[in-house]
Motif scaffolding. Structure first.
Motif, PDB file in Angstrom:
ATOM      1  N   MET A   1       0.839  -1.182   0.000  1.00 21.88           N
ATOM      2  CA  MET A   1       0.000   0.000   0.000  1.00 21.88           C
ATOM      3  C   MET A   1       0.882   1.242   0.000  1.00 21.88           C
ATOM      4  SD  MET A   1      -3.083   0.833   2.514  1.00 21.88           S
ATOM      5  CE  MET A   1      -2.990   2.296   3.468  1.00 21.88           C
ATOM      6  N   ILE A   2       0.504   2.239  -0.806  1.00 23.34           N
ATOM      7  CA  ILE A   2       1.247   3.500  -0.916  1.00 23.34           C
ATOM      8  C   ILE A   2       0.621   4.530   0.016  1.00 23.34           C
ATOM      9  CG2 ILE A   2       1.808   5.427  -2.443  1.00 23.34           C
ATOM     10  CD1 ILE A   2       3.358   3.091  -3.350  1.00 23.34           C
ATOM     11  N   GLU A   3       1.480   5.247   0.732  1.00 22.21           N
ATOM     12  CA  GLU A   3       1.040   6.341   1.596  1.00 22.21           C
ATOM     13  C   GLU A   3       1.925   7.543   1.311  1.00 22.21           C
ATOM     14  OE1 GLU A   3       0.675   7.531   6.317  1.00 22.21           O
ATOM     15  OE2 GLU A   3       1.447   5.572   5.771  1.00 22.21           O
ATOM     16  N   ILE A   4       1.290   8.711   1.149  1.00 20.89           N
ATOM     17  CA  ILE A   4       2.008   9.963   0.893  1.00 20.89           C
ATOM     18  C   ILE A   4       1.824  10.845   2.115  1.00 20.89           C
ATOM     19  CG2 ILE A   4       2.231  11.964  -0.623  1.00 20.89           C
ATOM     20  CD1 ILE A   4       2.550   9.358  -2.181  1.00 20.89           C
ATOM     21  N   ARG A   5       2.938  11.421   2.604  1.00 21.08           N
ATOM     22  CA  ARG A   5       2.842  12.340   3.734  1.00 21.08           C
ATOM     23  C   ARG A   5       3.947  13.391   3.626  1.00 21.08           C
ATOM     24  NH1 ARG A   5       3.636   7.581   8.051  1.00 21.08           N
ATOM     25  NH2 ARG A   5       5.643   6.845   7.359  1.00 21.08           N
ATOM     26  N   PRO A   6       3.766  14.530   4.314  1.00 27.33           N
ATOM     27  CA  PRO A   6       4.828  15.539   4.278  1.00 27.33           C
ATOM     28  C   PRO A   6       6.152  14.930   4.739  1.00 27.33           C
ATOM     29  CG  PRO A   6       2.850  16.428   5.288  1.00 27.33           C
ATOM     30  CD  PRO A   6       2.614  14.954   5.109  1.00 27.33           C
ATOM     31  N   ALA A   7       7.222  15.268   4.037  1.00 29.25           N
ATOM     32  CA  ALA A   7       8.542  14.736   4.383  1.00 29.25           C
ATOM     33  C   ALA A   7       9.046  15.393   5.660  1.00 29.25           C
ATOM     34  CB  ALA A   7       9.519  14.974   3.241  1.00 29.25           C
ATOM     35  N   SER A   8       9.600  14.595   6.527  1.00 28.76           N
ATOM     36  CA  SER A   8      10.196  15.097   7.764  1.00 28.76           C
ATOM     37  C   SER A   8      11.716  15.090   7.627  1.00 28.76           C
ATOM     38  CB  SER A   8       9.778  14.209   8.939  1.00 28.76           C
ATOM     39  OG  SER A   8      10.377  12.928   8.804  1.00 28.76           O
ATOM     40  N   SER A   9      12.387  15.739   8.560  1.00 33.00           N
ATOM     41  CA  SER A   9      13.855  15.732   8.525  1.00 33.00           C
ATOM     42  C   SER A   9      14.387  14.316   8.704  1.00 33.00           C
ATOM     43  CB  SER A   9      14.424  16.671   9.591  1.00 33.00           C
ATOM     44  OG  SER A   9      13.986  16.290  10.872  1.00 33.00           O
ATOM     45  N   SER A  10      13.668  13.473   9.431  1.00 34.61           N
ATOM     46  CA  SER A  10      14.120  12.084   9.589  1.00 34.61           C
ATOM     47  C   SER A  10      13.957  11.295   8.289  1.00 34.61           C
ATOM     48  CB  SER A  10      13.395  11.397  10.754  1.00 34.61           C
ATOM     49  OG  SER A  10      12.012  11.372  10.536  1.00 34.61           O
ATOM     50  N   ASP A  11      12.952  11.636   7.472  1.00 29.74           N
ATOM     51  CA  ASP A  11      12.812  11.001   6.152  1.00 29.74           C
ATOM     52  C   ASP A  11      14.012  11.352   5.275  1.00 29.74           C
ATOM     53  OD1 ASP A  11      10.277   9.831   6.636  1.00 29.74           O
ATOM     54  OD2 ASP A  11       9.258  11.681   6.040  1.00 29.74           O
ATOM     55  N   VAL A  12      14.390  12.629   5.273  1.00 30.43           N
ATOM     56  CA  VAL A  12      15.531  13.080   4.473  1.00 30.43           C
ATOM     57  C   VAL A  12      16.801  12.366   4.929  1.00 30.43           C
ATOM     58  CG1 VAL A  12      16.974  15.067   3.868  1.00 30.43           C
ATOM     59  CG2 VAL A  12      14.479  15.325   3.974  1.00 30.43           C
ATOM     60  N   GLU A  13      17.002  12.313   6.236  1.00 29.31           N
ATOM     61  CA  GLU A  13      18.194  11.656   6.772  1.00 29.31           C
ATOM     62  C   GLU A  13      18.194  10.158   6.467  1.00 29.31           C
ATOM     63  OE1 GLU A  13      20.883  11.664  10.829  1.00 29.31           O
ATOM     64  OE2 GLU A  13      18.913  12.607  10.851  1.00 29.31           O
ATOM     65  N   ALA A  14      17.031   9.530   6.526  1.00 33.40           N
ATOM     66  CA  ALA A  14      16.944   8.087   6.226  1.00 33.40           C
ATOM     67  C   ALA A  14      17.312   7.794   4.769  1.00 33.40           C
ATOM     68  CB  ALA A  14      15.535   7.575   6.527  1.00 33.40           C
ATOM     69  N   LEU A  15      16.941   8.693   3.861  1.00 29.09           N
ATOM     70  CA  LEU A  15      17.207   8.445   2.436  1.00 29.09           C
ATOM     71  C   LEU A  15      18.629   8.838   2.034  1.00 29.09           C
ATOM     72  CD1 LEU A  15      15.780   7.343  -0.077  1.00 29.09           C
ATOM     73  CD2 LEU A  15      15.197   9.680  -0.653  1.00 29.09           C
ATOM     74  N   TYR A  16      19.103   9.974   2.554  1.00 26.22           N
ATOM     75  CA  TYR A  16      20.402  10.496   2.120  1.00 26.22           C
ATOM     76  C   TYR A  16      21.538  10.208   3.108  1.00 26.22           C
ATOM     77  CZ  TYR A  16      17.711  13.044  -1.371  1.00 26.22           C
ATOM     78  OH  TYR A  16      16.878  13.365  -2.408  1.00 26.22           O
ATOM     79  N   GLY A  17      21.198   9.821   4.332  1.00 24.98           N
ATOM     80  CA  GLY A  17      22.234   9.545   5.328  1.00 24.98           C
ATOM     81  C   GLY A  17      22.734  10.769   6.065  1.00 24.98           C
ATOM     82  N   VAL A  18      22.249  11.955   5.699  1.00 27.96           N
ATOM     83  CA  VAL A  18      22.626  13.207   6.363  1.00 27.96           C
ATOM     84  C   VAL A  18      21.396  14.120   6.417  1.00 27.96           C
ATOM     85  CG1 VAL A  18      25.057  13.144   5.642  1.00 27.96           C
ATOM     86  CG2 VAL A  18      23.377  14.265   4.197  1.00 27.96           C
ATOM     87  N   LYS A  19      21.454  15.098   7.313  1.00 28.18           N
ATOM     88  CA  LYS A  19      20.374  16.079   7.383  1.00 28.18           C
ATOM     89  C   LYS A  19      20.530  17.077   6.246  1.00 28.18           C
ATOM     90  CE  LYS A  19      19.599  15.617  12.250  1.00 28.18           C
ATOM     91  NZ  LYS A  19      19.051  16.186  13.418  1.00 28.18           N
ATOM     92  N   SER A  20      19.419  17.546   5.732  1.00 31.64           N
ATOM     93  CA  SER A  20      19.449  18.505   4.635  1.00 31.64           C
ATOM     94  C   SER A  20      19.909  19.865   5.145  1.00 31.64           C
ATOM     95  CB  SER A  20      18.065  18.642   4.002  1.00 31.64           C
ATOM     96  OG  SER A  20      18.100  19.641   3.012  1.00 31.64           O
ATOM     97  N   GLN A  21      20.773  20.499   4.384  1.00 26.05           N
ATOM     98  CA  GLN A  21      21.227  21.857   4.679  1.00 26.05           C
ATOM     99  C   GLN A  21      20.409  22.872   3.882  1.00 26.05           C
ATOM    100  OE1 GLN A  21      23.587  22.334   7.125  1.00 26.05           O
ATOM    101  NE2 GLN A  21      23.286  20.132   7.326  1.00 26.05           N
ATOM    102  N   LYS A  22      19.454  22.378   3.110  1.00 26.39           N
ATOM    103  CA  LYS A  22      18.645  23.245   2.251  1.00 26.39           C
ATOM    104  C   LYS A  22      17.196  23.218   2.710  1.00 26.39           C
ATOM    105  CE  LYS A  22      21.757  22.364  -1.465  1.00 26.39           C
ATOM    106  NZ  LYS A  22      22.037  22.658  -2.799  1.00 26.39           N
ATOM    107  N   THR A  23      16.446  24.211   2.286  1.00 27.55           N
ATOM    108  CA  THR A  23      15.017  24.257   2.581  1.00 27.55           C
ATOM    109  C   THR A  23      14.282  23.425   1.543  1.00 27.55           C
ATOM    110  OG1 THR A  23      15.245  26.471   3.503  1.00 27.55           O
ATOM    111  CG2 THR A  23      13.027  25.774   2.880  1.00 27.55           C
ATOM    112  N   LEU A  24      13.500  22.475   2.019  1.00 32.69           N
ATOM    113  CA  LEU A  24      12.754  21.590   1.135  1.00 32.69           C
ATOM    114  C   LEU A  24      11.263  21.750   1.346  1.00 32.69           C
ATOM    115  CD1 LEU A  24      14.676  18.221   1.666  1.00 32.69           C
ATOM    116  CD2 LEU A  24      15.113  19.951  -0.055  1.00 32.69           C
ATOM    117  N   LYS A  25      10.530  21.644   0.268  1.00 37.38           N
ATOM    118  CA  LYS A  25       9.078  21.477   0.303  1.00 37.38           C
ATOM    119  C   LYS A  25       8.884  20.128  -0.367  1.00 37.38           C
ATOM    120  CE  LYS A  25       6.448  25.047  -0.887  1.00 37.38           C
ATOM    121  NZ  LYS A  25       5.635  25.962  -1.729  1.00 37.38           N
ATOM    122  N   ALA A  26       8.677  19.088   0.437  1.00 32.61           N
ATOM    123  CA  ALA A  26       8.700  17.735  -0.125  1.00 32.61           C
ATOM    124  C   ALA A  26       7.692  16.833   0.553  1.00 32.61           C
ATOM    125  CB  ALA A  26      10.105  17.151   0.015  1.00 32.61           C
ATOM    126  N   LYS A  27       7.447  15.725  -0.118  1.00 31.46           N
ATOM    127  CA  LYS A  27       6.588  14.685   0.441  1.00 31.46           C
ATOM    128  C   LYS A  27       7.326  13.361   0.381  1.00 31.46           C
ATOM    129  CE  LYS A  27       2.286  17.009  -0.190  1.00 31.46           C
ATOM    130  NZ  LYS A  27       0.886  16.904  -0.487  1.00 31.46           N
TER     131      LYS A  27
END
Length: 128
Positions: A1-27
């Motif tokens: 099942m697919i679920e879409i939700r606003p991206a959190s800083s932990s989502d970014v870190e889980a995918l990239y391995g680091v915290k984002s240094q940029k401002t994101l508007k993401a899901k």
């Protein structure tokens, strides 16, 4: 099942391995409660950059995830007045075609990366 939700800083870190240094508007796109992809915009004072990053282990779900990513980027672009650019990943043969189906037009090249600009008039039309 697919679920879409606003991206959190932990989502970014889980995918990239680091915290984002940029401002994101993401899901975040979750498949069976596992982070499958992030899609959205990197916000800059002058322009924005669209992005979509799919986890390698989700390759069997890539088409479904790209469809959701396409709708996320189009939705976010409608509410963003700044120009929106995207770079086609040179490692993905279909990246340019994906961007063109979103309404991006090739405007140049930066080394190996083709640069696209979103024609916002296409956001009024349904995606084919």
């Amino acid at each position: 099942m697919i679920e879409i939700r606003p991206a959190s800083s932990s989502d970014v870190e889980a995918l990239y391995g680091v915290k984002s240094q940029k401002t994101l508007k993401a899901k975040a796109i979750y498949k069976d409660n596992e982070l499958a992809a992030l899609a959205g915009l990197i916000i800059d004072p002058v322009n924005c950059t669209a992005f979509c990053n799919i986890r390698d282990r989700q390759s069997q779900n890539k088409i479904t995830i790209w469809r959701h990513a396409r709708e996320i980027i189009r939705e976010l672009a409608r509410s963003t007045p700044a120009p929106i650019y995207a770079g086609a990943d040179p490692g993905l043969q279909s990246a340019g075609g994906f961007l063109e189906r979103l309404g991006f037009e090739l405007v140049g090249c930066d080394g190996e990366i083709d640069i696209y600009l979103l024609d916002k008039s296409t956001l009024l039309n349904p995606v084919v």
